[in-house]
Design a protein around this motif. Sequence first.
Motif, short mmCIF file in Angstrom:
data_model
loop_
_atom_site.label_atom_id
_atom_site.label_comp_id
_atom_site.label_asym_id
_atom_site.label_seq_id
_atom_site.Cartn_x
_atom_site.Cartn_y
_atom_site.Cartn_z
N ALA B 39 0.83 -1.20 0.00
CA ALA B 39 0.00 0.00 0.00
C ALA B 39 0.86 1.24 0.00
O ALA B 39 1.91 1.27 0.63
N PHE B 43 -2.78 5.58 0.70
CA PHE B 43 -3.85 4.59 0.86
C PHE B 43 -3.88 4.04 2.27
O PHE B 43 -4.94 3.81 2.85
N GLU B 46 -5.73 6.33 4.27
CA GLU B 46 -7.15 6.26 3.97
C GLU B 46 -7.82 5.12 4.70
O GLU B 46 -8.90 5.27 5.28
N VAL B 179 -5.63 12.06 0.10
CA VAL B 179 -6.25 11.09 1.00
C VAL B 179 -7.74 11.39 1.07
O VAL B 179 -8.14 12.52 1.28
N LEU C 228 -12.97 0.46 -0.40
CA LEU C 228 -11.57 0.84 -0.21
C LEU C 228 -10.69 0.00 -1.12
O LEU C 228 -9.72 0.49 -1.71
N ARG C 231 -10.96 1.27 -4.50
CA ARG C 231 -10.15 2.48 -4.64
C ARG C 231 -8.67 2.14 -4.80
O ARG C 231 -7.95 2.77 -5.57
N GLN C 232 -8.27 1.07 -4.10
CA GLN C 232 -6.87 0.68 -4.20
C GLN C 232 -6.54 0.15 -5.59
O GLN C 232 -5.49 0.41 -6.15
N HIS C 234 -8.09 0.79 -8.37
CA HIS C 234 -8.63 1.71 -9.38
C HIS C 234 -8.92 1.06 -10.72
O HIS C 234 -8.20 1.27 -11.70
N THR C 257 -16.56 7.10 -1.72
CA THR C 257 -15.14 6.93 -2.08
C THR C 257 -14.86 7.52 -3.44
O THR C 257 -13.82 7.26 -4.04
#
Lengths: 354, 345, 447
Positions: B39, B43, B46, B179, C228, C231-232, C234, C257
Amino acid sequence: MLYRENGQFKTSYSADQQLLPIAQDRWLMIALVASSFIAVPLIASDYTLRALIIPFLILAIAAIGLNILVGYCGQISLGSAGLMGVGAYVAFNLTLRVPQLNFLLVLLLSGAGAALVGIAFGTPSLRIKGLYLAVATLAAQFFLDWAFVRVRWFTADSPSGSVSTNPIELLGWTLDRPVDKYLLVLGLVCLLTLAAKNLTRSHIGRAWMATRDMDVAAEIIGVRPLTAKLSAFAVSSFYAGVAGALWGFVHLGSWEPAAFGLVMSLNVLFMIIIGGLGSMIGSFFGAAFIVVLPVLLNRLPAAVGIDLSTAMRSHLESMIFGGLIVLFLAIEPLGLARLWAIGKQKLRVWPFPH
Amino acid sequence: MKPAMQRPSIARLRRQWPVVLLAALLAAGLLAPLASGAATAGFFLEVMLGGLMAGVLYSLVALGFVLIYKASGVFNYAQGAMVLFAALATARMAEHVPLALAVVAALLLMIGFAWLVERLVLRPLVNQSGATLLMATLGISIFLEGFGQAVWGNDIYRIDLGLPKDPMIVGVHLFEGGVLVSREDLVAASVAAALVLMLSLFFQKTATGRALRAVADDHLAAQSIGIPLNRIWVIVWAVAGFVALVAGLVWGSKLGVQFSLSQVALKALPVAILGGLTSIPGAIVGGLIIGVGEKFADVFLGQALAHWFNLEGGGIEQWFAYVLVLGFLLVRPEGLFGERHIDRV
Amino acid sequence: MKATTPYWMGWMAAACAAGLATVVAAEDATTAKEQFIPLLVYRTGPYAPNGTPWANGKLDYLKLINARDGGVNGVKLTYEECETEYKTDRGVECYERLKGKGPTGAALFDPQSTGITFALTERAPVDKIPLITVGYGRSESQDGDVFMWNFPLLGTYWTASDVLMQHIAKKEGGFDKLKGKKIALVFHDSPFGREPIPMLEEGARTRGFELIKIPVTPPGVEQKSVWLQVRQQHPDYVFLWGWGVMNSTALKEAQATAFPRDHMLGVWWSGAEPDVKDVGEGAKGYSALTIQYGAGLSKVHLDIFKYVHDKGQGTGPREEVGTVLYNRGMLIQMLSVEAIRRAQERFGKGKPMTGEQVRWALENLNLDQKRLDALGFGEMLKPVRTSCVDHVGASYARIQTWDGRQWVAGELYEANQQIITPMARSAAEAYAASKKITPRTPQDCRA
């Protein structure tokens, strides 16, 4: 005063220690078992067998298992459905990968598998009690829920996550009619109930009850908490495993992991609360209650003339369940079994009130 | 050097080694994704923020658990159903009257409910064991779910608190892409913090609060000095009902008011236990830990498991919180801030 | 604590025993000229917001046929609802209870759930009752040679996946542009959600895009970590494969998000008013599939207003008529009724039909444009024609987009059966092998 139960003197220890010392009880039990094996298959319709009696019997096995744990040993468990799932999946995998095995052996092994898992998840009971133990068993339930969905090996890599079983074959006899399935399940129920009843009368059962009543005192007089608690978990999980395997193979035929979720755990717990904690017959009463109530709610309003939507019926079911649980706990914590015992006692002294 | 006797700090450490080990493992688990490069820093932040805020939302519900346990020793499994009931009442009534009025009406309903529960459930079960009372609250929860839906319906209903739904992106210069911070969750977190403050003040500074703490400490002693137990229980359940209403408003505005809202209580249960069932600040701290732990487990551990064992990622959330709490319970059964209850054999 | 049990407990116990007696003794009277149609519904639980309009659409259409036409050639349609709560075991219970009702038994079953369909697929051939699974169920059941009793009319999850891939290919400018793209499938972790995976993985292999599978634990009420993860990763597109509250929660979390909703595409079970009404403007730009027709009023709705709602017989609120799921329910019921009608044409007009006869009719359904116009469905459906081997009948799907207040219909696509039929055949053959069923040959197929 319809009949006399007194005057039956025992002349040997074995006669005194038998399961049903009173002759009337013995006759009643023989009549019950005989009619179950002979009369019911002749009278009951396929629908009654398939939708009412078979689920009742299978859930009774699960309820006996949970009753051993909660009613006799005083531990609380909210993970019984997960253990039923373990039994069902072990049975599924065995019949799939080792098809030569006798189905009864498969049931035994699925019970054993569930017992091992039960012991693993019951180990925290040696450290924690009551509510916290309930949380630990919830952890087991959710973990098993996840494992059945995620670990493809359990479902034999089925892309949909749903598994289906072929009809059971026992010694060349294919069980595809409801009557055959009913007889198999009934036989197992008789066997397992006998075993459970005897277990609770033995020294193991006494150890369980001592642990339930006052575990500190029990340990002081020499009851080992490890053996008592873990054996309760093991036996209870064995019953849950067998019940789960039967539920999947005999009742459902095809299931997905959601079939053994938290809702079923709570249902089994309600069965024993309403039926009566710590009594064998209570497990049967509770199971019958849970199976019959939705059907009752379906037929009764129509019979009386009130038209309820299906949604309202479902809500009424919840409300009645919840209300009855509170009612039973407040008024008769020993459940329907106690009511039954009171009824019998009233019959003995009738027409006198006491 | 003291060869015969160890220094006090080391002795304490040796006694508390399970807690220290657990904390070390958790810290390692938290930092692993950052260290291994799975990560980016942005992220990571987040997920951390998302977890913290989700945790605060859980603790809103967990507060209800703590309140009732603190004052009456009953674990209220019906807290989730109360959240659903309060939210349904507000949402449905708000369709006809202004929202503020609907909230007040819902509050009155919850007070009425508290009175009924004390009268019909707590009084008959007055000296029963904790397990019996837990099962009674289980019964109440089932009843309330059915009753709420029978009266108010099964659809998804809307509660419009006017909270901003779009997120804001901060720190674009520090982290690539910035973020993401959810404004709705920020508001919810502040509401929860305010509620905790209010409740703490209530317990510490007011006479009723003191009476509640007295009852929590020892029923009989409290009764002997003239504190009316029944009235106290109604007050406690009413306050828990108020907390359920606030939680229902926040969660309902976030997710929409429908049946599954009551399942949020199953997520809040480990929070209450981790924090210690008798500690209000513990509910918040427990919530933060569980929230972060869950999100990290689902996002990072899930992916790691998927990678190593060829499973599909995700879905760990539900059991991870429970297993975390289970591990903690084996080491420290009263939770982080709960009262120590010694029961050795 | 009470020392004795209250007196009235005895009376309560007696009342329960009496109630039990009514359960055992109750028998339903049936008259000869009635066709029984069982209705499995879920009006409670987390899937109720979507299940209710569907069930209402089906009921209203049945009432219409009885009120306007007097039934099918004089045979009145009787029906009974049974609550399944989207649970497989309750679905099986309802099936067992309702399958024998009516003079000729249940005509056909619409389980309204893929999970229940899986369970009933085993039982239907034994009880000889067809399952009609419009737009859901087992994707391989479109192959009628193996799945004689399953009818996934108008589309399966494989046709849906294919249409979605066609749509994004069109958006990108061609199938070759898909290479290197990332598509995330956010799916309900159940048999329903997993159905499209084989088709999408096949697509990923042949078209060169990367498929990321993100399961959502049912009922999907908490999806923060799911989004999430999105989002990671994408992805370029997200395919939403949810049901019930999972859909609205997904859209809310997507908004929270900041995932662009116009890059989200849902299956036809994720594209109805309950899913987006709550999110409103936040779901603007979100597109979903429909089974040929989405929201809106057509000729048949006018009849429903006239004969059902205006007479006070409407099942749900009047505003619900014409919504996406209501229309779909109506469509499903129309296909069922037409199958009964076709069966009567062949096996005896004016007589109630058995499950086997209805099965034959479902396999020989031929609704051309003229017939659809006469029924009032002319704008809603393209002609449907089933055969022995093809149990789908038509594989069209439309894209509709939410503009913040209502669904706006978009282009119509046809799924590429050149790819799907062979896949369905091989999956069906694998099923037949495991269950020891011999697939039918064209000779067996003649009526």
